[in-house]
Design a protein around this motif. Structure first.
Motif, PDB file in Angstrom:
ATOM      1  N   LEU A  19       7.941  12.688  92.528  1.00 13.96           N
ATOM      2  CA  LEU A  19       7.371  12.481  93.728  1.00 13.96           C
ATOM      3  C   LEU A  19       8.030  11.441  94.513  1.00 13.96           C
ATOM      4  O   LEU A  19       8.125  11.342  95.850  1.00 13.96           O
ATOM      5  CB  LEU A  19       5.887  12.210  93.633  1.00 13.96           C
ATOM      6  N   ALA A  20       8.343  10.335  93.739  1.00 11.57           N
ATOM      7  CA  ALA A  20       9.133   9.143  94.397  1.00 11.57           C
ATOM      8  C   ALA A  20      10.393   9.458  94.944  1.00 11.57           C
ATOM      9  O   ALA A  20      10.855   9.027  96.170  1.00 11.57           O
ATOM     10  CB  ALA A  20       9.212   7.894  93.396  1.00 11.57           C
ATOM     11  N   PHE A  21      11.219  10.398  94.436  1.00 11.22           N
ATOM     12  CA  PHE A  21      12.398  10.507  94.949  1.00 11.22           C
ATOM     13  C   PHE A  21      12.475  11.570  96.102  1.00 11.22           C
ATOM     14  O   PHE A  21      13.081  11.445  97.022  1.00 11.22           O
ATOM     15  CB  PHE A  21      13.290  11.340  93.973  1.00 11.22           C
ATOM     16  N   LEU A  22      11.360  12.383  96.007  1.00 16.70           N
ATOM     17  CA  LEU A  22      11.030  13.418  97.163  1.00 16.70           C
ATOM     18  C   LEU A  22      10.640  12.414  98.397  1.00 16.70           C
ATOM     19  O   LEU A  22      11.346  12.665  99.534  1.00 16.70           O
ATOM     20  CB  LEU A  22      10.000  14.047  96.707  1.00 16.70           C
ATOM     21  N   ALA A  23       9.745  11.335  98.108  1.00 15.49           N
ATOM     22  CA  ALA A  23       9.474  10.651  99.326  1.00 15.49           C
ATOM     23  C   ALA A  23      10.435   9.786  99.845  1.00 15.49           C
ATOM     24  O   ALA A  23      10.314   9.076 100.888  1.00 15.49           O
ATOM     25  CB  ALA A  23       8.183   9.984  98.867  1.00 15.49           C
ATOM     26  N   GLY A  24      11.454   9.353  98.956  1.00 11.56           N
ATOM     27  CA  GLY A  24      12.361   8.007  98.988  1.00 11.56           C
ATOM     28  C   GLY A  24      11.760   6.891  98.796  1.00 11.56           C
ATOM     29  O   GLY A  24      12.066   5.850  99.592  1.00 11.56           O
ATOM     30  N   LEU A  25      10.724   6.767  97.946  1.00  9.09           N
ATOM     31  CA  LEU A  25      10.097   5.493  97.853  1.00  9.09           C
ATOM     32  C   LEU A  25      11.070   4.225  97.352  1.00  9.09           C
ATOM     33  O   LEU A  25      11.810   4.595  96.478  1.00  9.09           O
ATOM     34  CB  LEU A  25       9.267   5.911  96.769  1.00  9.09           C
ATOM     35  N   ASP A  26      10.800   3.099  97.875  1.00 13.05           N
ATOM     36  CA  ASP A  26      11.569   1.873  97.483  1.00 13.05           C
ATOM     37  C   ASP A  26      11.375   1.655  95.854  1.00 13.05           C
ATOM     38  O   ASP A  26      10.459   1.953  95.206  1.00 13.05           O
ATOM     39  CB  ASP A  26      10.931   0.589  98.339  1.00 13.05           C
ATOM     40  N   GLY A  27      12.312   0.876  95.427  1.00 11.78           N
ATOM     41  CA  GLY A  27      12.320   0.607  94.026  1.00 11.78           C
ATOM     42  C   GLY A  27      11.025  -0.272  93.638  1.00 11.78           C
ATOM     43  O   GLY A  27      10.680   0.111  92.433  1.00 11.78           O
ATOM     44  N   ALA A  28      10.690  -1.223  94.254  1.00  9.88           N
ATOM     45  CA  ALA A  28       9.664  -2.079  93.685  1.00  9.88           C
ATOM     46  C   ALA A  28       8.269  -1.042  93.662  1.00  9.88           C
ATOM     47  O   ALA A  28       7.707  -1.228  92.582  1.00  9.88           O
ATOM     48  CB  ALA A  28       9.542  -3.104  94.839  1.00  9.88           C
ATOM     49  N   ALA A  70       3.310  15.971 101.428  1.00 12.03           N
ATOM     50  CA  ALA A  70       1.626  15.714 101.533  1.00 12.03           C
ATOM     51  C   ALA A  70       1.073  16.833 100.763  1.00 12.03           C
ATOM     52  O   ALA A  70       0.081  16.611 100.307  1.00 12.03           O
ATOM     53  CB  ALA A  70       1.499  15.766 103.033  1.00 12.03           C
ATOM     54  N   SER A  71       1.643  17.941 100.793  1.00 15.52           N
ATOM     55  CA  SER A  71       0.860  19.023  99.952  1.00 15.52           C
ATOM     56  C   SER A  71       0.857  18.739  98.454  1.00 15.52           C
ATOM     57  O   SER A  71       0.081  19.104  97.797  1.00 15.52           O
ATOM     58  CB  SER A  71       1.388  20.188 100.313  1.00 15.52           C
ATOM     59  N   ILE A  72       2.290  18.468  97.903  1.00 15.66           N
ATOM     60  CA  ILE A  72       2.592  18.514  96.377  1.00 15.66           C
ATOM     61  C   ILE A  72       1.664  17.239  96.035  1.00 15.66           C
ATOM     62  O   ILE A  72       1.265  17.285  94.670  1.00 15.66           O
ATOM     63  CB  ILE A  72       3.922  18.961  95.926  1.00 15.66           C
ATOM     64  N   GLY A  73       1.759  16.202  96.727  1.00 13.25           N
ATOM     65  CA  GLY A  73       1.374  14.869  96.455  1.00 13.25           C
ATOM     66  C   GLY A  73      -0.245  15.164  96.268  1.00 13.25           C
ATOM     67  O   GLY A  73      -0.835  14.626  95.351  1.00 13.25           O
ATOM     68  N   GLY A  74      -0.785  15.709  97.340  1.00 11.26           N
ATOM     69  CA  GLY A  74      -2.299  16.060  97.346  1.00 11.26           C
ATOM     70  C   GLY A  74      -2.622  16.736  96.118  1.00 11.26           C
ATOM     71  O   GLY A  74      -3.771  16.501  95.559  1.00 11.26           O
ATOM     72  N   PHE A  75      -1.946  17.894  95.701  1.00 11.18           N
ATOM     73  CA  PHE A  75      -2.189  18.770  94.660  1.00 11.18           C
ATOM     74  C   PHE A  75      -2.247  17.668  93.332  1.00 11.18           C
ATOM     75  O   PHE A  75      -3.021  17.646  92.533  1.00 11.18           O
ATOM     76  CB  PHE A  75      -0.876  19.631  94.488  1.00 11.18           C
ATOM     77  N   THR A  76      -1.252  16.962  93.224  1.00  9.58           N
ATOM     78  CA  THR A  76      -1.102  16.013  91.992  1.00  9.58           C
ATOM     79  C   THR A  76      -2.276  14.947  92.024  1.00  9.58           C
ATOM     80  O   THR A  76      -2.751  14.834  90.775  1.00  9.58           O
ATOM     81  CB  THR A  76       0.233  15.235  92.078  1.00  9.58           C
TER      82      THR A  76
END
Ligand code: RET
Length: 279
Positions: A129-138, A204-210
């Motif tokens: 999920l983090a890589f999909l969103a491009g979430l920062d390292g912290a 949004a959809s796969i994160g909501g499912f999760t």
């Protein structure tokens, strides 16, 4: 004359022994564990085959997702063959009005293999999920450490001897879970807004499912291990359904949708530039 210290005709027990009671897996539970083992194994093979169809640079999600179902395959093999479990000992007091209180020794089977599985697979699911969103390292680090704390506390709670211990660990685990939810909902959503709209929609959809699925785990735990309202078999079935949705179904959804997105982005950037770099 009668003696007041005449011996009783038969020996009186000095203490009433605790009544033992076992709660453990039955035939249905074992069958369910084998079914999920097969589903996890076939999914792992399918994910490997899918990864061969894309160049190595674009296999990150395939690798993560294959690892998730591979760990689950091993853990379900252990549980189905009767390994990876132990008995939690809970002493239940039965209060009586006119005779001394008695106690019941409850031994409930806890499949600790689950917690080993979760400690490896839930961080990998978060990485997907983090890589999909491009979430920062912290934010990734906070989410993963909170996740490890949550799973370890769940393990301690499962073997807790008193209600105070059990629900104390459980409450702390729920706080750790909220930290994970926060990372996905606030920094996660902020990060994905910088990406193309199809990735934002998928997140949004796969994160909501999760989030919905993951929230059901502490509920199942609370009814099963926690309140012991469900048998060990009922708990196994509930986790089986959740695990199949959270691992193989999540994985197929992510890999297919992401492949479709990447293609449409490549088509749009016809000079070969890819919005998502190597991903
Ligand atoms: C526990 C009990 C303590 C409180 C909380 C829990 C949460 C567990 C979660 C598990 C997710 C597992 C997944 C497995 C994949 O197949 C440990 C049950 C909050 C969220 C997604």
């Amino acid at each position: 004359p009668t003696s007041s210290s005449s011996p009783t005709p038969f020996p009186q027990p000095t203490a009433i022994p605790n009544r033992p009671h076992y709660e453990e897996v039955g035939e249905t539970g074992t069958k369910t564990l084998w079914v999920v083992f097969v589903i996890m194994l076939l999914s792992s093979l399918a994910f490997i085959a899918m990864s061969w169809r894309v160049p190595v640079q674009k296999r990150l999600f395939h690798v993560i997702t294959t690892l998730i179902t591979t760990f689950a395959t091993i853990s379900y093999f252990a549980m189905a063959t009767g390994d990876g479990n132990s008995y939690a000992h809970i002493v239940i007091k039965e209060a009586h009005k006119h005779v001394p209180d008695t106690f019941e020794d409850v031994f409930r089977q806890v499949f600790w293999a689950r917690y080993i599985d979760w400690s490896l697979t839930t961080p990998l699911l978060l990485l997907d999920l983090a890589f999909l969103a491009g979430l920062d390292g912290a934010s990734i680090l906070v989410a993963i450490v909170a996740d490890l704390i949550m799973v370890l506390l769940g393990l301690f709670a499962a073997f807790g001897q008193t209600d105070g211990q059990k629900w104390g660990y459980y409450a702390m685990a729920c706080i750790a879970y909220l930290v994970i939810v926060y990372q996905l909902v606030i920094p996660g959503r902020r990060a994905v807004m910088a990406k193309d709209s199809s990735t934002a929609k998928l997140f949004a959809s796969i994160g909501g499912f999760t989030l919905i699925l993951w929230t059901l785990y502490p509920i199942v735990w609370g009814i099963g291990d926690g309140a012991r309202k469900w048998s060990v078999d009922a708990e196994i079935i509930a986790y089986a359904v959740l695990d199949v949705l959270a691992k193989p179904v999540f994985g197929f959804w992510l890999l297919f949708a992401h492949a479709r997105n990447a293609q449409s982005i490549e088509g749009f950037w016809s000079n070969g530039l890819n919005h998502e770099g190597a991903l």
